[in-house]
Design a protein around this motif. Structure first.
Motif, PDB file in Angstrom:
ATOM      1  N   GLU A   1     -36.626 -44.424 -30.959  1.00 50.06           N
ATOM      2  CA  GLU A   1     -37.017 -44.271 -32.357  1.00 50.06           C
ATOM      3  C   GLU A   1     -37.927 -45.389 -32.794  1.00 50.06           C
ATOM      4  OE1 GLU A   1     -33.155 -41.928 -34.156  1.00 50.06           O
ATOM      5  OE2 GLU A   1     -33.670 -43.930 -34.842  1.00 50.06           O
TER       6      GLU A   1
ATOM      7  N   VAL B   1     -28.839 -32.627 -32.481  1.00 51.44           N
ATOM      8  CA  VAL B   1     -27.778 -33.300 -33.256  1.00 51.44           C
ATOM      9  C   VAL B   1     -28.200 -33.441 -34.700  1.00 51.44           C
ATOM     10  CG1 VAL B   1     -26.704 -35.557 -33.587  1.00 51.44           C
ATOM     11  CG2 VAL B   1     -26.652 -34.472 -31.347  1.00 51.44           C
ATOM     12  N   LYS B   2     -29.437 -33.846 -34.865  1.00 54.42           N
ATOM     13  CA  LYS B   2     -29.936 -33.975 -36.253  1.00 54.42           C
ATOM     14  C   LYS B   2     -29.876 -32.652 -36.983  1.00 54.42           C
ATOM     15  CE  LYS B   2     -33.250 -37.643 -35.583  1.00 54.42           C
ATOM     16  NZ  LYS B   2     -34.661 -37.892 -35.379  1.00 54.42           N
TER      17      LYS B   2
ATOM     18  N   GLY C   1     -38.728 -33.984 -27.362  1.00 54.97           N
ATOM     19  CA  GLY C   1     -37.464 -33.390 -27.737  1.00 54.97           C
ATOM     20  C   GLY C   1     -37.682 -32.121 -28.542  1.00 54.97           C
TER      21      GLY C   1
ATOM     22  N   SER D   1     -31.703 -44.165 -27.329  1.00 53.08           N
ATOM     23  CA  SER D   1     -31.580 -43.595 -28.671  1.00 53.08           C
ATOM     24  C   SER D   1     -32.014 -44.606 -29.698  1.00 53.08           C
ATOM     25  CB  SER D   1     -30.127 -43.159 -28.921  1.00 53.08           C
ATOM     26  OG  SER D   1     -29.277 -44.276 -28.771  1.00 53.08           O
ATOM     27  N   ASP D   2     -31.766 -45.887 -29.380  1.00 51.64           N
ATOM     28  CA  ASP D   2     -32.231 -46.924 -30.312  1.00 51.64           C
ATOM     29  C   ASP D   2     -33.720 -47.201 -30.136  1.00 51.64           C
ATOM     30  OD1 ASP D   2     -29.644 -47.203 -31.222  1.00 51.64           O
ATOM     31  OD2 ASP D   2     -29.177 -48.624 -29.599  1.00 51.64           O
TER      32      ASP D   2
ATOM     33  N   GLN E   1     -28.750 -43.777 -22.568  1.00 48.82           N
ATOM     34  CA  GLN E   1     -28.550 -42.968 -23.761  1.00 48.82           C
ATOM     35  C   GLN E   1     -28.405 -43.847 -24.984  1.00 48.82           C
ATOM     36  OE1 GLN E   1     -25.086 -40.707 -22.901  1.00 48.82           O
ATOM     37  NE2 GLN E   1     -25.970 -39.913 -21.016  1.00 48.82           N
TER      38      GLN E   1
ATOM     39  N   GLU F   1     -40.071 -37.881 -29.409  1.00 45.63           N
ATOM     40  CA  GLU F   1     -39.629 -36.928 -30.413  1.00 45.63           C
ATOM     41  C   GLU F   1     -40.290 -35.596 -30.183  1.00 45.63           C
ATOM     42  OE1 GLU F   1     -38.582 -39.548 -34.358  1.00 45.63           O
ATOM     43  OE2 GLU F   1     -40.402 -38.364 -34.239  1.00 45.63           O
TER      44      GLU F   1
ATOM     45  N   ARG G   1     -31.003 -35.230 -29.252  1.00 42.28           N
ATOM     46  CA  ARG G   1     -31.064 -35.925 -30.528  1.00 42.28           C
ATOM     47  C   ARG G   1     -31.519 -35.009 -31.640  1.00 42.28           C
ATOM     48  NH1 ARG G   1     -34.830 -39.455 -29.634  1.00 42.28           N
ATOM     49  NH2 ARG G   1     -33.614 -40.436 -28.007  1.00 42.28           N
ATOM     50  N   ARG G   2     -32.500 -34.239 -31.302  1.00 42.80           N
ATOM     51  CA  ARG G   2     -33.025 -33.322 -32.302  1.00 42.80           C
ATOM     52  C   ARG G   2     -31.959 -32.311 -32.718  1.00 42.80           C
ATOM     53  NH1 ARG G   2     -36.180 -29.226 -31.303  1.00 42.80           N
ATOM     54  NH2 ARG G   2     -36.630 -29.906 -29.203  1.00 42.80           N
TER      55      ARG G   2
ATOM     56  N   LEU H   1     -32.475 -36.125 -23.548  1.00 41.18           N
ATOM     57  CA  LEU H   1     -32.010 -36.968 -24.633  1.00 41.18           C
ATOM     58  C   LEU H   1     -32.727 -36.644 -25.929  1.00 41.18           C
ATOM     59  CD1 LEU H   1     -31.630 -40.375 -22.825  1.00 41.18           C
ATOM     60  CD2 LEU H   1     -29.808 -39.120 -23.975  1.00 41.18           C
ATOM     61  N   SER H   2     -34.021 -36.475 -25.820  1.00 37.22           N
ATOM     62  CA  SER H   2     -34.748 -36.211 -27.060  1.00 37.22           C
ATOM     63  C   SER H   2     -34.352 -34.877 -27.655  1.00 37.22           C
ATOM     64  CB  SER H   2     -36.256 -36.263 -26.782  1.00 37.22           C
ATOM     65  OG  SER H   2     -36.579 -35.433 -25.712  1.00 37.22           O
TER      66      SER H   2
END
Lengths: 217, 550
Positions: free
Chosen positions: B159, B86-87, B170, B155-156, B151, B167, B83-84, B79-80
């Motif tokens: 952070e 995706v960013k 990730g 994700s909420d 997920q 982080e 997310r990274r 997931l991490s």
């Protein structure tokens, strides 16, 4: 004449008659002293000395008759020894001496010891009784007598040897034969024994005395 | 594999199609399908997380909770990283086209990812509905939904709460996945980065060195993208501001590139590896090698640290000991008061013994002693104490012993003898007490004469033994001359020989009472002393004392 002489004048003494010669007298004989009469002494013989007298008669008779010149006979009936002076007795004291001698024998002394009386002048006999020293009765008396003589007579002999005396213990009577000083010493020892001191004590005293005596000479 | 894949997909589809409330009641068939579906998903996602210790979701005989944990194990880093990415893609949309094709069937994964994204959107609604009616029985069925929920939630949550670590994971995942080659090629980016890092290094010097791993991870992440750097730095600085970390490591990053920068946090991985080890019954060689390698890396780094720690602790100890006063054994002369009680017993002291040590008694020693004893007995060599002969200093006074026997001489003879001695002193009898002694002396004189003849009459002078004779205190002249013409007063004996001055001078009659008492007391004392001596002699001889009855 006893006239007072004013001046020194010599009077002629009258002619002195010649003095008679000095008489020479011979000493008086004992016989003559007693005016020609005999002196007698009689000494009684106790029962227990009868036999010893019989045994020692000649020892007694010989010195008295031969040397002292005293007649002596035994009166059996009266049980006495009789002494008589002779005309040729040399000394008037002989009779007394012989009488003492016989008397000493009768007391219980030996002839040999008693003879010393005949030979020496200064010897004496002293007698005393136990009761004179201390009044003892019964067993005490017996014990005192025992103390005096000792076992087998050794205490008595010790005193005799030490003091040059002769001692006779006849039941309660005590006779001491010796010179005056020695008699004294012996008497002191015996008296201390009668009084109750043990023999050892008496011995030590005697030893001291004799040592002193020996040192003297 | 295709069959299983198909089966898995089939199971998925079936699950989706089921009537939702049926999840509430325990249904074994449903659980089977859900397990299969989750396994399928797990294996589908497996290529995207190379660090996960599980190759396959273990289902057989495992509890819902355990399955959930396995999924969690996989999904977290995934997931991490997602997310990274995706960013990243959000920032640089053109890179999406540049995506590399991963050899492990990335295409499929891509597709799956797209599908998954769609499914996730679809699932969210279902999840929200299902959240209300959740029970324990529906856990199994909820596995997938839980994943999706995760997920959404994570994700909420991540952070907000977890922040950095995830982080970093990730980011590490991203870095570990395959960004190394790209970064090293970009030299321009390197140059720019260096400048920025120098600025950061100055800041870093002021701040304290906090977390190494965390900071390093952050800083390595900066290397990844120039664009991301600022954001990341901001994020990091924000995070630093939150947590108080300094960017000090950022400056020295290139110089002190560490394991963590490239391969992620060792600590977390070690924990994960341990967990995986426990779970996995079998392990492939690759995994073992990886794990071993990771372990070794972790070991060397930590052993060094451990050594350092050890040395530091030792140094501290020694410094401490130096400051304190020394133990009494090191203090030189120490009296008993200065050391603790019985402390000398515990210490092995070394000092000179002035005495010979006691002999150890063995059989030989006793035998030797006994032999000596026997020898001495046979010889008759006893160390008997012999009395030293006392020399006669003074002439012993001749003690006239009392004769207990009847004297053989009559009284007249005694006096006669006395008279003769008095008249003629020389005729005094010899001072021998016994005739036997006299005879013996005569015999010995004869013998002595013969012996002297043997020695030729040259003999050692006779020792001066004073003559034991009674000196008669008679006039000296009388001794010498027979005829005492003139008698001298001088006596043979000197006055002190006559009387020493000792002895009782006073007669008994002359004594006072006190003096008499004193005399008696002295006599008693002497007598008692003599008695004691006599008793001692008698005891020695073994004879009982005879009490003499006087």
């Amino acid at each position: 004449s006893n006239m007072v002489l004013s001046s020194m004048e010599v009077e002629a003494a009258p002619e002195a008659k010649p003095l008679p010669p000095k008489p020479k007298f011979e000493p008086l004989k004992p016989h003559e002293m007693s005016d020609g009469q005999f002196q007698f002494r009689k000494v009684s013989v106790p029962q227990h000395r009868y036999n010893p007298l019989k045994k020692a008669w000649m020892d007694i008779y010989t010195p008295i008759y031969e040397q002292m010149k005293i007649d002596i006979r035994m009166n059996l009936k009266a049980r006495k020894v009789e002494l008589k002076t002779r005309p040729d007795t040399p000394d008037i004291s002989n009779l007394q001496k012989c009488a003492d001698f016989v008397h000493a024998f009768m007391m219980g002394f030996d002839v040999v010891d008693a003879i010393a009386l005949l030979r020496l002048d200064e010897l004496y006999v002293e007698s005393f009784e136990i009761k004179d020293v201390k009044t003892l009765r019964g067993d005490h008396l017996s014990r005192a007598i025992g103390r005096l003589s000792g076992k087998g007579g050794k205490t008595k002999f010790a005193i005799e040897n030490a003091t040059k005396t002769k001692i006779v213990i006849a039941d309660t009577k005590i006779h001491i034969l010796g010179s005056f000083a020695n008699i004294k010493i012996a008497r002191d020892s015996l008296c201390s024994l009668i009084m109750g001191s043990p023999a050892g004590k008496v011995y030590s005293k005697l030893r001291a005395v004799t040592a002193r005596l020996a040192e003297r000479f | 594999m295709a069959d299983s894949k198909d089966a898995g997909e089939e199971a998925l589809r079936r699950l989706i199609a089921t009537f939702q409330p049926s999840f509430l009641a325990p249904n074994p068939a449903l659980s089977e399908t859900s397990r299969a579906a989750s396994r399928h998903l797990f294996s589908a996602l497996r290529p995207f997380c190379p660090k996960s210790p599980l190759d396959q979701l273990l289902i057989d005989g495992f509890d819902a909770e355990q399955i959930w944990q396995q999924i969690d194990l996989q999904s977290q880093p995934l997931l991490s990283s997602l997310r990274r990415q995706v960013k990243h893609f959000a920032k640089n949309p053109e890179e999406i086209s540049k995506l590399k094709v991963v050899p492990l069937g990335k295409k499929v994964e891509k597709e799956q990812r797209e599908d998954w994204v769609e499914e996730s959107d679809g699932f969210d609604e279902e999840l929200e509905d299902d959240e209300e009616g959740e029970g324990k029985g529906g856990e199994e069925g909820m596995d997938i939904e839980d994943e999706d929920e995760e997920q959404g939630r994570e994700s909420d949550n991540e952070e907000e709460s977890e922040g950095e670590d995830e982080e970093e994971k990730g980011e590490d995942g991203e870095a570990g996945d395959g960004g190394i080659e790209d970064k090293f090629l970009k030299i321009d980016e390197l140059a720019k980065y260096l400048e920025k890092e120098e600025e950061n290094f100055e800041k870093a010097e002021e701040d304290t060195r906090g977390k190494k791993g965390a900071d390093d991870e952050e800083n390595t992440e900066d290397d990844d993208d120039d664009d991301e750097e600022e954001e990341e730095e901001e994020e990091e600085s924000d995070e630093d501001a939150e947590f108080g970390f300094g960017g000090e490591d950022a400056a020295g990053d290139m110089e002190n590139a560490r394991y963590e920068d490239f391969f992620g946090d060792k600590g977390k991985y070690s924990k994960k590896m341990k967990a995986q080890l426990h779970q996995e019954s079998e392990g492939s060689d690759e995994e073992d090698d990886d794990m071993k390698f990771k372990k070794q890396n972790k070991g060397t780094a930590s052993t060094h640290q451990k050594q350092l720690e050890k040395i530091h602790s030792k140094i501290e100890e020694m410094e401490k000991a130096n400051l304190e006063p020394k133990t009494w054994t090191m203090q030189g002369e120490v009296t008993a008061a200065k050391r603790p009680k019985n402390s000398a017993l515990e210490v092995d002291l070394d000092f000179e013994h002035n005495v010979r040590p006691a002999p150890v008694i063995t059989e030989e020693v006793t035998a030797s002693i006994e032999d000596m004893i026997k020898k001495r007995i046979t010889e008759g060599n006893f160390n008997d104490v012999q009395k030293a002969p006392k020399l006669p200093s003074k002439v012993p006074r001749e003690v006239k012993e009392l004769d207990d026997n009847k004297s053989k001489k009559g009284l007249a003879e005694i006096y006669e003898q006395e008279y003769v001695e008095k008249e003629d002193p020389t005729s005094a009898p010899l001072s021998f007490r016994d005739e036997q002694k006299q005879q013996a002396s005569v015999l010995f004189k004869k013998l002595g004469l013969k012996l002297d003849a043997l020695a030729h009459f040259s003999f050692a002078p006779k020792p001066v033994i004073e003559d034991m004779s009674v000196q008669i205190n008679v006039p000296a002249l009388a001794m010498e001359e027979i005829a005492p013409v003139a008698v001298s007063d001088a006596a043979m004996l000197a006055p002190e020989e006559v009387f020493e001055g000792k002895g009782d001078i006073k007669e008994e009659t002359e004594l006072t009472k006190e003096e008499r008492k004193r005399r008696r007391a002295n006599k008693k004392r002497r007598f008692k002393a003599a008695a004691v001596k006599r008793m001692g002699k008698k005891v020695q001889e073994g004879a009982l004392p005879n009490q003499m009855n006087g």
